[in-house]
Design a protein around this motif. Structure first.
Motif, PDB file in Angstrom:
ATOM      1  N   ILE A 220       0.879  -1.165   0.000  1.00 32.00           N
ATOM      2  CA  ILE A 220       0.000   0.000   0.000  1.00 32.00           C
ATOM      3  C   ILE A 220       0.920   1.219   0.000  1.00 32.00           C
ATOM      4  CG2 ILE A 220      -1.721   1.328   1.288  1.00 32.00           C
ATOM      5  CD1 ILE A 220      -2.606  -1.357   2.552  1.00 32.00           C
ATOM      6  N   LEU A 221       0.755   2.065  -0.984  1.00 30.89           N
ATOM      7  CA  LEU A 221       1.639   3.217  -1.165  1.00 30.89           C
ATOM      8  C   LEU A 221       0.809   4.495  -1.157  1.00 30.89           C
ATOM      9  CD1 LEU A 221       4.704   3.646  -1.779  1.00 30.89           C
ATOM     10  CD2 LEU A 221       4.093   3.704  -4.184  1.00 30.89           C
ATOM     11  N   THR A 222       1.227   5.495  -0.394  1.00 32.13           N
ATOM     12  CA  THR A 222       0.514   6.777  -0.400  1.00 32.13           C
ATOM     13  C   THR A 222       1.462   7.895  -0.803  1.00 32.13           C
ATOM     14  OG1 THR A 222       0.937   7.651   1.838  1.00 32.13           O
ATOM     15  CG2 THR A 222      -0.696   5.887   1.640  1.00 32.13           C
ATOM     16  N   SER A 223       0.912   8.887  -1.477  1.00 30.86           N
ATOM     17  CA  SER A 223       1.715  10.042  -1.881  1.00 30.86           C
ATOM     18  C   SER A 223       0.804  11.138  -2.406  1.00 30.86           C
ATOM     19  CB  SER A 223       2.713   9.660  -2.988  1.00 30.86           C
ATOM     20  OG  SER A 223       2.045   9.496  -4.238  1.00 30.86           O
ATOM     21  N   ARG A 224       1.380  12.289  -2.593  1.00 25.91           N
ATOM     22  CA  ARG A 224       0.689  13.322  -3.353  1.00 25.91           C
ATOM     23  C   ARG A 224       0.762  12.909  -4.831  1.00 25.91           C
ATOM     24  NH1 ARG A 224       2.937  19.065  -0.725  1.00 25.91           N
ATOM     25  NH2 ARG A 224       2.700  18.437   1.466  1.00 25.91           N
ATOM     26  N   PRO A 225      -0.165  13.359  -5.663  1.00 29.25           N
ATOM     27  CA  PRO A 225      -0.166  12.931  -7.075  1.00 29.25           C
ATOM     28  C   PRO A 225       0.842  13.704  -7.916  1.00 29.25           C
ATOM     29  CG  PRO A 225      -2.016  14.399  -6.680  1.00 29.25           C
ATOM     30  CD  PRO A 225      -1.345  14.205  -5.334  1.00 29.25           C
ATOM     31  N   GLU A 226       2.115  13.609  -7.533  1.00 29.00           N
ATOM     32  CA  GLU A 226       3.157  14.323  -8.281  1.00 29.00           C
ATOM     33  C   GLU A 226       3.246  13.751  -9.700  1.00 29.00           C
ATOM     34  OE1 GLU A 226       4.030  16.851  -7.015  1.00 29.00           O
ATOM     35  OE2 GLU A 226       4.416  16.711  -4.870  1.00 29.00           O
ATOM     36  N   PRO A 227       3.503  14.598 -10.694  1.00 27.81           N
ATOM     37  CA  PRO A 227       3.513  14.138 -12.097  1.00 27.81           C
ATOM     38  C   PRO A 227       4.470  12.981 -12.368  1.00 27.81           C
ATOM     39  CG  PRO A 227       3.542  16.540 -11.991  1.00 27.81           C
ATOM     40  CD  PRO A 227       3.736  16.048 -10.586  1.00 27.81           C
ATOM     41  N   TRP A 228       5.680  13.024 -11.784  1.00 28.93           N
ATOM     42  CA  TRP A 228       6.655  11.971 -12.057  1.00 28.93           C
ATOM     43  C   TRP A 228       6.242  10.642 -11.410  1.00 28.93           C
ATOM     44  CZ3 TRP A 228       7.457  16.531  -9.487  1.00 28.93           C
ATOM     45  CH2 TRP A 228       7.616  16.482  -8.102  1.00 28.93           C
ATOM     46  N   ILE A 229       5.528  10.694 -10.289  1.00 23.86           N
ATOM     47  CA  ILE A 229       5.022   9.466  -9.674  1.00 23.86           C
ATOM     48  C   ILE A 229       3.864   8.923 -10.512  1.00 23.86           C
ATOM     49  CG2 ILE A 229       3.943   8.462  -7.625  1.00 23.86           C
ATOM     50  CD1 ILE A 229       5.429  10.496  -5.923  1.00 23.86           C
ATOM     51  N   GLN A 230       2.979   9.834 -10.914  1.00 29.74           N
ATOM     52  CA  GLN A 230       1.849   9.460 -11.771  1.00 29.74           C
ATOM     53  C   GLN A 230       2.349   8.788 -13.055  1.00 29.74           C
ATOM     54  OE1 GLN A 230      -1.752  10.357 -11.393  1.00 29.74           O
ATOM     55  NE2 GLN A 230      -1.892   8.873 -13.047  1.00 29.74           N
ATOM     56  N   HIS A 231       3.411   9.351 -13.627  1.00 30.37           N
ATOM     57  CA  HIS A 231       3.965   8.804 -14.868  1.00 30.37           C
ATOM     58  C   HIS A 231       4.416   7.358 -14.678  1.00 30.37           C
ATOM     59  CE1 HIS A 231       6.213   8.565 -18.630  1.00 30.37           C
ATOM     60  NE2 HIS A 231       7.239   8.107 -17.937  1.00 30.37           N
ATOM     61  N   GLU A 232       5.061   7.065 -13.557  1.00 23.93           N
ATOM     62  CA  GLU A 232       5.532   5.699 -13.317  1.00 23.93           C
ATOM     63  C   GLU A 232       4.365   4.727 -13.198  1.00 23.93           C
ATOM     64  OE1 GLU A 232       8.560   4.678 -13.587  1.00 23.93           O
ATOM     65  OE2 GLU A 232       9.276   6.723 -13.918  1.00 23.93           O
ATOM     66  N   PHE A 233       3.309   5.140 -12.524  1.00 26.98           N
ATOM     67  CA  PHE A 233       2.160   4.262 -12.361  1.00 26.98           C
ATOM     68  C   PHE A 233       1.383   4.067 -13.666  1.00 26.98           C
ATOM     69  CE2 PHE A 233       2.527   5.054  -7.719  1.00 26.98           C
ATOM     70  CZ  PHE A 233       2.464   3.727  -7.296  1.00 26.98           C
ATOM     71  N   ASP A 234       1.605   4.957 -14.625  1.00 26.30           N
ATOM     72  CA  ASP A 234       0.930   4.842 -15.911  1.00 26.30           C
ATOM     73  C   ASP A 234       1.712   4.010 -16.928  1.00 26.30           C
ATOM     74  OD1 ASP A 234      -1.231   6.330 -15.080  1.00 26.30           O
ATOM     75  OD2 ASP A 234      -0.468   8.232 -15.868  1.00 26.30           O
ATOM     76  N   THR A 235       2.901   3.529 -16.537  1.00 29.43           N
ATOM     77  CA  THR A 235       3.711   2.723 -17.453  1.00 29.43           C
ATOM     78  C   THR A 235       3.135   1.310 -17.571  1.00 29.43           C
ATOM     79  OG1 THR A 235       5.174   1.999 -15.652  1.00 29.43           O
ATOM     80  CG2 THR A 235       5.802   4.003 -16.870  1.00 29.43           C
ATOM     81  N   PRO A 236       3.429   0.605 -18.678  1.00 24.99           N
ATOM     82  CA  PRO A 236       2.923  -0.766 -18.870  1.00 24.99           C
ATOM     83  C   PRO A 236       3.314  -1.716 -17.738  1.00 24.99           C
ATOM     84  CG  PRO A 236       3.813   0.110 -20.914  1.00 24.99           C
ATOM     85  CD  PRO A 236       4.178   1.095 -19.856  1.00 24.99           C
ATOM     86  N   LEU A 237       4.438  -1.433 -17.080  1.00 25.00           N
ATOM     87  CA  LEU A 237       4.900  -2.296 -15.995  1.00 25.00           C
ATOM     88  C   LEU A 237       3.957  -2.256 -14.804  1.00 25.00           C
ATOM     89  CD1 LEU A 237       7.128  -4.088 -14.706  1.00 25.00           C
ATOM     90  CD2 LEU A 237       8.207  -1.968 -13.902  1.00 25.00           C
ATOM     91  N   LEU A 238       3.404  -1.074 -14.512  1.00 24.09           N
ATOM     92  CA  LEU A 238       2.612  -0.916 -13.299  1.00 24.09           C
ATOM     93  C   LEU A 238       1.112  -0.789 -13.519  1.00 24.09           C
ATOM     94  CD1 LEU A 238       5.423   1.121 -12.032  1.00 24.09           C
ATOM     95  CD2 LEU A 238       4.101  -0.025 -10.268  1.00 24.09           C
ATOM     96  N   LEU A 239       0.710  -0.269 -14.664  1.00 23.13           N
ATOM     97  CA  LEU A 239      -0.704   0.013 -14.905  1.00 23.13           C
ATOM     98  C   LEU A 239      -1.623  -1.185 -14.632  1.00 23.13           C
ATOM     99  CD1 LEU A 239      -2.540   2.329 -15.730  1.00 23.13           C
ATOM    100  CD2 LEU A 239      -2.327   1.581 -18.108  1.00 23.13           C
ATOM    101  N   PRO A 240      -1.293  -2.377 -15.140  1.00 20.12           N
ATOM    102  CA  PRO A 240      -2.211  -3.508 -14.915  1.00 20.12           C
ATOM    103  C   PRO A 240      -2.089  -4.134 -13.524  1.00 20.12           C
ATOM    104  CG  PRO A 240      -0.358  -4.219 -16.240  1.00 20.12           C
ATOM    105  CD  PRO A 240      -0.189  -2.742 -16.048  1.00 20.12           C
ATOM    106  N   HIS A 241      -1.098  -3.701 -12.752  1.00 25.30           N
ATOM    107  CA  HIS A 241      -0.851  -4.343 -11.456  1.00 25.30           C
ATOM    108  C   HIS A 241      -1.058  -3.383 -10.286  1.00 25.30           C
ATOM    109  CE1 HIS A 241       0.700  -7.839 -13.555  1.00 25.30           C
ATOM    110  NE2 HIS A 241       1.461  -7.040 -14.279  1.00 25.30           N
ATOM    111  N   THR A 242      -1.750  -2.271 -10.553  1.00 25.93           N
ATOM    112  CA  THR A 242      -1.954  -1.270  -9.511  1.00 25.93           C
ATOM    113  C   THR A 242      -3.431  -0.939  -9.353  1.00 25.93           C
ATOM    114  OG1 THR A 242       0.204  -0.261 -10.009  1.00 25.93           O
ATOM    115  CG2 THR A 242      -1.343   1.051  -8.728  1.00 25.93           C
ATOM    116  N   ARG A 243      -3.891  -0.949  -8.128  1.00 29.82           N
ATOM    117  CA  ARG A 243      -5.212  -0.433  -7.787  1.00 29.82           C
ATOM    118  C   ARG A 243      -4.972   0.971  -7.257  1.00 29.82           C
ATOM    119  NH1 ARG A 243     -10.049  -2.380  -5.279  1.00 29.82           N
ATOM    120  NH2 ARG A 243     -11.425  -0.570  -5.107  1.00 29.82           N
ATOM    121  N   ARG A 244      -5.705   1.927  -7.709  1.00 36.32           N
ATOM    122  CA  ARG A 244      -5.458   3.305  -7.274  1.00 36.32           C
ATOM    123  C   ARG A 244      -6.741   3.996  -6.867  1.00 36.32           C
ATOM    124  NH1 ARG A 244      -2.733   5.969 -12.421  1.00 36.32           N
ATOM    125  NH2 ARG A 244      -1.863   3.886 -12.656  1.00 36.32           N
ATOM    126  N   THR A 245      -6.586   4.942  -5.937  1.00 38.82           N
ATOM    127  CA  THR A 245      -7.724   5.764  -5.530  1.00 38.82           C
ATOM    128  C   THR A 245      -7.225   7.165  -5.204  1.00 38.82           C
ATOM    129  OG1 THR A 245      -9.655   5.887  -4.045  1.00 38.82           O
ATOM    130  CG2 THR A 245      -7.578   5.199  -3.056  1.00 38.82           C
TER     131      THR A 245
END
Length: 468
Positions: A220-245
């Motif tokens: 479980i990871l928490t953070s502010r929605p900084e653009p560079w963090i958002q970018h990493e979560f939007d990559t093919p590596l993480l997008l299908p393996h992340t639940r986000r809210t």
């Protein structure tokens, strides 16, 4: 005479000694030496810890806990990313979740980053701390594996994060039965880890775990929605393996903030410092219309409500007068068409700062606190010499911190031994942003310059201080 005590399987490669040495310590004892105090959800440094007020945040906590119980075979998401702006209660939710997971036996470990706390604002101790917690509980398979890894390489806590994750977490966990229920690790405040590169690398490394389909661990990871963090979560590596809210203002959030405020105002009315003065005040206090106004002003930010309660409950002032100051300031700015999402919080900070009788001295002290904290974090060895910040500011800068901060104790905590800390990171953020703080802006570069000159002046007056 042996130069290396009790050498075992020692070999030299490229001028580097490799092998196993008997240090007299267990692997966990060696690992504990690199653990940062205060980083876990239940650390003494977190007292009093911020956690969800009873009866609030039920929906998001329930959603997260339900996700933790889903097996990886049916739910491919290994990471739950909870993000939102400053002050919406991410840390309180994370800590509440940790407590619930601890009770259910699911908690593998936790790490709470803190921008202004030495050791908790870098990535160096993250994976060693998690490995230590995984191995410290009643999990002999993990403990024995971690012990062996550290005996093989006692300096592994100083190695790169990828190697630490692989040796201290992945390999020990792969020894468990694949049907083992996943352990949950909570990492709070990723954006408070120094450096965008380090933040991105942490996300990437956690994303790489997706290739281990049966590895029994979730994050479980928490953070502010900084653009560079958002970018990493939007990559093919993480997008299908992340639940986000994304935590935002909703009717449920407003209801929770109202519950929090009502409870806080009740405590203020019954507090020994205010009980007599509040006895003649008609109840409910404040009126529903005023409570609704505060909820609206909070805009989903629990830090706004918490700061209001600290300011109104100040033992040195009349609660009804304090509340009147906040409401009048809020009404005066009601027609402000600013697009700043923190406009109401900023107005609250400005209102509280305006109560200071010597604003220049107050800003000088606040600037010194920020600068000294940055210095301590940058040079960890200085921490033991700069524990009493009040004394440092008095002797080095000629300031009177306790007097200057007396009227803003709802924003800054001053301990009996002279330690000074901000209740919430959004306040220094406000002070260092000229567009938000206006006349209360602090130029941190100018503060560092004044401090450097003060140090040079002190050394010139007392040359002995410059000796090493």
């Amino acid at each position: 005479m042996a130069y290396i005590e009790d050498p075992r399987d020692v070999y030299i490669s490229g001028g580097t000694f490799n092998g196993r040495f008997d240090t007299g310590l267990t692997g966990l004892q060696i690992l504990s030496q690199s653990i940062t105090p205060g980083a876990t959800h239940d650390a003494a440094q977190q007292d009093p810890p911020s956690k969800c007020h009873p009866g609030t945040r039920k929906k998001i906590v329930k959603t997260i806990l339900a996700w933790t119980r889903r097996p990886l075979e049916s739910d491919k998401s290994r990471i739950f990313w909870m993000n939102g702006p400053a002050g919406v209660g991410k840390t309180a939710i994370a800590r509440t979740v940790c407590e619930r997971l601890l009770k259910s036996g699911q908690l593998g470990g936790s790490f709470f980053f803190a921008r202004m706390a030495a050791g908790r604002n870098t990535s160096e101790c993250l994976f060693p701390a998690i490995a230590y917690q995984l191995a410290s509980a009643d999990r002999p398979t993990i403990r024995n594996a971690v012990e062996e890894k550290i005996k093989d390489d006692p300096a592994i806590s100083k190695k790169n994060m990828k190697l630490q994750l692989e040796k201290l977490i992945i390999e020990p966990l792969r020894l468990l039965d694949p049907s083992t229920s996943p352990l949950i690790v909570v990492i709070d405040g990723l954006d408070e880890c120094q450096g965008e590169t380090a933040q991105k690398e942490i996300v990437q490394l956690l994303g790489s775990l997706s290739r281990y389909k049966h590895l029994p661990i979730k994050f479980i990871l928490t953070s502010r929605p900084e653009p560079w963090i958002q970018h990493e979560f939007d990559t093919p590596l993480l997008l299908p393996h992340t639940r986000r809210t994304f935590l935002k203002q909703t009717s449920e959030t407003d209801k929770d903030i109202r519950t929090f405020l009502r409870s806080g105002f009740t405590d203020i009315c019954s507090a020994p410092d205010h009980r007599l003065a509040m006895a003649s005040v008609s109840q409910p206090w404040p009126a529903d219309s005023e409570a609704d106004e505060l909820v609206e002003r909070a805009s989903g930010q629990f830090i706004y409500a918490a700061t209001v309660l600290k300011f109104v409950g100040d033992p040195s002032n009349q609660p009804t007068v304090q509340l009147g100051l906040i409401l009048s300031a809020a009404r005066a700015s009601k027609n402000d068409n600013s697009t700043n999402p923190f406009a109401d919080l900023d107005q609250l900070y400005i209102q509280i700062l305006s109560t200071s009788p010597d604003k220049r001295q107050t800003l000088d002290v606040l600037g010194a606190v920020i600068a000294l904290t940055e210095t301590i974090n940058g040079f960890g060895d200085l921490k033991r010499y700069l524990t009493n910040l009040c004394r440092v500011m008095e002797e080095l800068l000629g300031l009177q911190p306790e007097k200057a901060l007396r009227t803003i104790r709802s924003l800054v905590d001053v301990s009996e031994i002279g330690k000074v800390k901000f209740f919430h990171k959004s306040f220094p953020d406000f002070l260092l942003n000229a567009s938000r703080s206006g006349n209360y802006f602090i130029d941190i570069n100018a503060v560092h310059s004044r401090m450097a000159l003060a140090c040079l002046k002190t050394i010139r007056l007392d040359p002995a201080m410059g000796e090493t």
